[in-house]
Design a protein around this motif. Sequence first.
Motif, PDB file in Angstrom:
ATOM      1  N   ILE A  53       0.846  -1.202   0.000  1.00 37.03           N
ATOM      2  CA  ILE A  53       0.000   0.000   0.000  1.00 37.03           C
ATOM      3  C   ILE A  53       0.876   1.245   0.000  1.00 37.03           C
ATOM      4  O   ILE A  53       0.644   2.188  -0.755  1.00 37.03           O
ATOM      5  CB  ILE A  53      -0.967   0.010   1.202  1.00 37.03           C
ATOM      6  CG1 ILE A  53      -2.040  -1.071   1.034  1.00 37.03           C
ATOM      7  CG2 ILE A  53      -1.625   1.383   1.364  1.00 37.03           C
ATOM      8  CD1 ILE A  53      -2.844  -1.338   2.293  1.00 37.03           C
ATOM      9  N   LEU A  57       1.201   4.113  -2.811  1.00 34.86           N
ATOM     10  CA  LEU A  57       0.941   5.505  -2.423  1.00 34.86           C
ATOM     11  C   LEU A  57       2.093   6.414  -2.839  1.00 34.86           C
ATOM     12  O   LEU A  57       1.873   7.501  -3.394  1.00 34.86           O
ATOM     13  CB  LEU A  57       0.682   5.597  -0.922  1.00 34.86           C
ATOM     14  CG  LEU A  57       0.301   6.952  -0.370  1.00 34.86           C
ATOM     15  CD1 LEU A  57      -0.941   7.511  -1.053  1.00 34.86           C
ATOM     16  CD2 LEU A  57       0.062   6.855   1.132  1.00 34.86           C
ATOM     17  N   ALA A  83      -4.519   2.345  -1.168  1.00 26.47           N
ATOM     18  CA  ALA A  83      -3.537   3.374  -1.540  1.00 26.47           C
ATOM     19  C   ALA A  83      -4.232   4.537  -2.247  1.00 26.47           C
ATOM     20  O   ALA A  83      -3.957   5.710  -1.960  1.00 26.47           O
ATOM     21  CB  ALA A  83      -2.458   2.784  -2.443  1.00 26.47           C
TER      22      ALA A  83
END
Length: 95
Positions: A53, A57, A83
């Motif tokens: 995640i 991101l 994300a």
Amino acid sequence: MGTISGDEPCAVHENHDPIPYDTELHHVWPKGMGGPDVPENLVPVCGTGHNNIHAILRYLIRRKGKPSAAFLRRFHAGEVRYATLGFERSVRGSL
């Protein structure tokens, strides 16, 4: 935030084999980006999901929210979902 009970299921992956030893609380809108430390912003995830995640991101931040489909296909849909939600919350500045 730290580790929570291993009884808490991972919100990212439906099935784990083997079952993770524990899960971690992930701030969907990261605290480092201004996200609040409130239950509505927390989700339990396995360690692999948590790392992925954050990788997605970082990628979304570099690409200003315009991801490459080829990059995103490398990840589980749940990882991409959290994300993306975190990125959107940080841009919006609210949950």
